[in-house]
Design an enzyme around this catalytic site. Structure first.
Site, PDB file in Angstrom:
ATOM      1  N   LYS A 125       0.833  -1.210   0.000  1.00  0.00           N
ATOM      2  CA  LYS A 125       0.000   0.000   0.000  1.00  0.00           C
ATOM      3  C   LYS A 125       0.866   1.258   0.000  1.00  0.00           C
ATOM      4  O   LYS A 125       0.519   2.272  -0.621  1.00  0.00           O
ATOM      5  CB  LYS A 125      -0.927   0.001   1.219  1.00  0.00           C
ATOM      6  CG  LYS A 125      -1.825   1.254   1.331  1.00  0.00           C
ATOM      7  CD  LYS A 125      -2.822   1.341   0.184  1.00  0.00           C
ATOM      8  CE  LYS A 125      -3.601   2.643   0.124  1.00  0.00           C
ATOM      9  NZ  LYS A 125      -4.124   3.170   1.371  1.00  0.00           N
TER      10      LYS A 125
ATOM     11  N   GLU B 279       0.565   6.778  -6.614  1.00  0.00           N
ATOM     12  CA  GLU B 279      -0.572   7.707  -6.668  1.00  0.00           C
ATOM     13  C   GLU B 279      -0.098   9.161  -6.634  1.00  0.00           C
ATOM     14  O   GLU B 279      -0.607  10.004  -7.384  1.00  0.00           O
ATOM     15  CB  GLU B 279      -1.488   7.415  -5.487  1.00  0.00           C
ATOM     16  CG  GLU B 279      -2.728   8.289  -5.380  1.00  0.00           C
ATOM     17  CD  GLU B 279      -3.498   7.949  -4.123  1.00  0.00           C
ATOM     18  OE1 GLU B 279      -3.438   8.759  -3.162  1.00  0.00           O
ATOM     19  OE2 GLU B 279      -4.132   6.878  -4.075  1.00  0.00           O
TER      20      GLU B 279
END
Length: 341
Positions: free
Chosen positions: A188, A195
């Protein structure tokens, strides 16, 4: 399956609702009781404290934390004495994976299992589902598989990549056991670093489009300003919002982020309600640190992280120093505040 859920914020509450819709028994607790009552109204069970939450769970208990990374240690310190050997704590927030390694060892001394789950899906996850990246012991992952399956989007309309899917491959469903403790948050962490870079690329590209009409502007001619050599090459007054919508359809750069960008620009083409101060919650920093320690280049992610620092005014002193040096060695004067050229 029964699950305790602590933290009913922007993501936690919707996760609880999605699990409840799938038939799971969710016992929820939140510091603000209104969210707890909202979960209860959706079919969950409200708890008034951590002790009350634990008392409402049958053994072996599974307690999922969906709280800020900085609050996890305090929550575990209060929660662990209430649990029994064989129970499991799952951290679904954005904790640093190295903290997972420490917590797992500390809880193992009590016979409590620890798992880390990176969760992506934002405020849209209730309907779209959540991508879940899991780290922890295999037996605990198997036991909680019904929860992960309910949270995940499922196959939906996205066909499996050739060679993927099949018996035991849950990646095509939107959740994956990535490895031992820490693996979920490591994956993550890198996901969020990517991102950062994707968001920065969109932002920079649209900014270039927005300023493509500078050839039509009055630009002062002085020693401090590099002149625009061919003004006629920059006389495009682009409708940036419509270009965002255009790129959503058939373009190589189409994505969910672009979908959200198009909505934002349609609602407010000048983005006037935003100040441009972009926070970072830690994952970008940790991704860059991992790249440094691994000796792996991460130019784009690093630049995106530093750009976020600059957006918060953290480059102001450095910029003042540049102006001071230019003035000292060449007598250069700063342009007036607000000048674009």
């Amino acid at each position: 399956m029964q699950l305790g859920l602590i933290g009913l914020g922007r993501m936690g509450l919707n996760m609880g609702k999605r699990l409840t819709r799938a038939g799971h028994q969710v016992v929820g607790f939140n510091q603000e009781p209104a969210a707890t009552q909202e979960l209860a109204a959706a079919g969950g069970t409200a708890a008034s404290s951590l002790a009350d939450l634990v008392s409402k769970l049958g053994a072996p208990r599974h307690v999922w934390l969906m709280i800020p990374a900085g609050a996890v240690d305090a929550a575990i310190a209060e929660l662990a004495p209430l649990l029994s050997p064989g129970d499991t704590i799952i951290d679904g927030g954005n904790s640093y994976y190295r903290d997972d390694l420490r917590r797992s060892k500390e809880l193992a001394a009590r016979g409590i299992q620890y798992m880390d789950c990176g969760v992506s899906g934002g405020v849209w996850g209730l309907e779209r589902g959540y991508c879940v990246m899991i780290g922890g012991p295999t037996d605990a992952v198997r036991r909680l598989d019904p929860v992960f399956r309910a949270l995940a989007p499922g196959v939906g309309t996205i066909p499996a990549t050739p060679g993927r899917g099949g018996e035991g491959d849950t990646s095509t469903l939107g959740y994956l056991h990535c490895g031992p403790v820490g693996a979920g948050h490591f994956v993550k962490m890198v996901h969020n670093g990517i991102e950062y870079a994707l968001m920065a690329a969109y932002a920079e590209g649209f900014n270039i489009l927005r300023h493509a009409n500078m050839g039509s502007e009055q630009v002062s001619t002085d020693a401090e300003t590099t002149p625009l050599r061919e003004p006629d090459a920059y006389r495009y007054d682009f409708d940036v919002a419509r270009i965002a919508e255009l790129w959503r359809r058939g373009s190589v750069v189409s994505s969910w982020l672009l979908d959200l960008t198009s909505v934002a620009l349609a609602e407010d083409p000048a983005l006037a309600r935003f100040g441009g101060r972009v926070s970072d919650s830690g994952e970008g920093r940790w991704t860059v640190l991992a790249a440094v320690e691994e000796g792996v280049p991460a130019h784009v992610i690093s630049a995106a992280l530093f750009d976020r620092f600059e957006s918060r005014g953290n480059a102001d002193f450095a910029n003042k120093m540049l102006s001071a040096m230019r003035h000292a060695f060449g007598g250069h004067h700063e342009k007036a505040a607000g000048s674009r050229h």
